[in-house]
Design a protein around this motif. Structure first.
Motif, short mmCIF file in Angstrom:
data_model
loop_
_atom_site.label_atom_id
_atom_site.label_comp_id
_atom_site.label_asym_id
_atom_site.label_seq_id
_atom_site.Cartn_x
_atom_site.Cartn_y
_atom_site.Cartn_z
N LEU A 1 63.94 -17.69 30.27
CA LEU A 1 63.46 -19.07 30.81
C LEU A 1 64.18 -20.20 31.11
O LEU A 1 65.31 -20.18 30.59
CB LEU A 1 62.64 -19.61 30.05
CG LEU A 1 61.92 -21.12 29.86
CD1 LEU A 1 60.99 -21.00 30.77
CD2 LEU A 1 61.61 -21.44 28.26
N PRO A 2 64.32 -20.43 32.91
CA PRO A 2 65.56 -21.87 32.73
C PRO A 2 65.63 -23.48 31.90
O PRO A 2 64.46 -23.72 31.76
CB PRO A 2 65.53 -21.53 34.65
CG PRO A 2 63.98 -21.63 34.71
CD PRO A 2 63.80 -20.21 33.91
N ILE A 3 66.56 -23.46 31.34
CA ILE A 3 66.19 -24.23 30.71
C ILE A 3 67.38 -26.18 31.43
O ILE A 3 68.37 -26.22 31.81
CB ILE A 3 66.68 -24.96 29.47
CG1 ILE A 3 66.48 -23.19 28.76
CG2 ILE A 3 66.39 -25.91 28.71
CD1 ILE A 3 65.06 -23.32 29.01
N LYS A 4 66.50 -26.51 31.81
CA LYS A 4 67.02 -27.63 33.07
C LYS A 4 67.75 -28.86 32.13
O LYS A 4 67.94 -29.02 31.18
CB LYS A 4 66.74 -28.99 33.91
CG LYS A 4 65.48 -28.74 33.56
CD LYS A 4 63.94 -29.91 34.41
CE LYS A 4 63.11 -30.00 34.13
NZ LYS A 4 61.99 -30.39 34.58
N ARG A 5 68.74 -29.63 32.98
CA ARG A 5 70.01 -30.22 32.23
C ARG A 5 68.94 -31.09 31.21
O ARG A 5 69.23 -31.90 29.76
CB ARG A 5 70.38 -31.02 33.24
CG ARG A 5 71.27 -31.82 32.86
CD ARG A 5 72.24 -32.77 33.99
NE ARG A 5 73.73 -31.78 33.81
CZ ARG A 5 74.08 -31.74 35.00
NH1 ARG A 5 73.83 -32.82 35.94
NH2 ARG A 5 75.14 -31.37 35.40
N ALA A 6 67.84 -31.69 32.39
CA ALA A 6 66.81 -33.06 31.55
C ALA A 6 66.68 -33.04 30.39
O ALA A 6 66.52 -32.96 29.04
CB ALA A 6 65.75 -33.64 32.28
N VAL A 7 65.81 -30.91 30.39
CA VAL A 7 65.85 -30.42 28.55
C VAL A 7 66.84 -30.45 27.49
O VAL A 7 66.48 -31.05 27.08
CB VAL A 7 64.76 -29.14 28.93
CG1 VAL A 7 64.18 -29.10 28.00
CG2 VAL A 7 63.84 -29.74 29.46
N ARG A 8 67.90 -29.79 27.96
CA ARG A 8 69.03 -30.17 27.41
C ARG A 8 69.65 -31.06 26.52
O ARG A 8 69.45 -31.49 25.25
CB ARG A 8 70.17 -29.21 28.18
CG ARG A 8 70.34 -27.88 28.66
CD ARG A 8 70.62 -27.02 29.10
NE ARG A 8 72.30 -27.43 29.31
CZ ARG A 8 71.51 -27.95 31.50
NH1 ARG A 8 70.62 -27.28 31.49
NH2 ARG A 8 72.95 -28.38 31.63
N GLU A 9 69.06 -32.20 27.62
CA GLU A 9 69.52 -34.16 26.48
C GLU A 9 68.67 -34.49 26.40
O GLU A 9 69.26 -34.87 24.98
CB GLU A 9 70.59 -34.17 28.42
CG GLU A 9 71.22 -33.77 28.20
CD GLU A 9 71.71 -34.76 30.43
OE1 GLU A 9 71.61 -35.54 30.74
OE2 GLU A 9 73.44 -34.39 30.64
N ALA A 10 67.63 -34.02 26.34
CA ALA A 10 66.48 -34.34 25.57
C ALA A 10 66.90 -34.18 24.15
O ALA A 10 66.37 -34.53 23.31
CB ALA A 10 65.00 -34.89 26.44
N GLU A 11 66.60 -32.72 24.07
CA GLU A 11 66.16 -32.35 22.86
C GLU A 11 68.08 -31.96 22.57
O GLU A 11 67.74 -30.79 21.14
CB GLU A 11 65.85 -30.58 23.24
CG GLU A 11 64.47 -30.93 23.84
CD GLU A 11 63.75 -31.85 22.86
OE1 GLU A 11 63.37 -31.56 21.87
OE2 GLU A 11 62.46 -32.59 23.69
N ALA A 12 69.02 -32.34 22.67
CA ALA A 12 70.29 -32.25 22.24
C ALA A 12 71.03 -30.50 22.21
O ALA A 12 71.12 -30.38 20.19
CB ALA A 12 70.24 -33.11 21.06
N ILE A 13 70.26 -30.50 23.03
CA ILE A 13 70.62 -28.29 22.64
C ILE A 13 72.13 -28.01 23.70
O ILE A 13 71.76 -28.67 25.09
CB ILE A 13 69.37 -27.65 22.69
CG1 ILE A 13 68.78 -27.95 24.72
CG2 ILE A 13 68.59 -27.46 21.48
CD1 ILE A 13 67.87 -26.94 24.94
#
Length: 98
Positions: A71-83
């Protein structure tokens, strides 16, 4: 098919870009493969994904090296969820008929 799982965020280095993914567990990947569906580019399967408060539509892709879907995890999600790379990520996934 709706599932919850946890996977480690890993980085895949392309020619000039880095992409981030979470691998689906092997048993879940086998279940996804068994569902008949029309062929799509790169063997992709449409999904609705959620991590924490972030939700988005994307596709999972077969990864021959791991033998699972990723599953690709885009930058916006990584930043919003602090992962970040190496983190254990809880994923809620709705595999769509597509």
């Amino acid at each position: 098919m709706i599932v919850d799982f946890e996977g480690e965020l890993f980085r895949w280095q392309a020619r000039t870009d880095a992409w981030y993914f979470v691998a689906l567990p092997e048993p879940l990947s086998l279940d996804v493969r068994e569902v008949p569906r029309l062929g799509r580019g790169f063997g992709s399967v449409p999904v609705q994904a959620s991590i924490g408060g972030s939700s988005w539509r994307t596709s999972i892709f077969p990864d021959a090296e791991r033998g699972t879907y990723v599953l690709p995890i885009k930058r916006a999600v990584r930043e919003a969820e602090a992962i970040s790379e190496g983190d254990a990520v809880p994923v809620h996934l709705d595999v769509l008929d597509g």
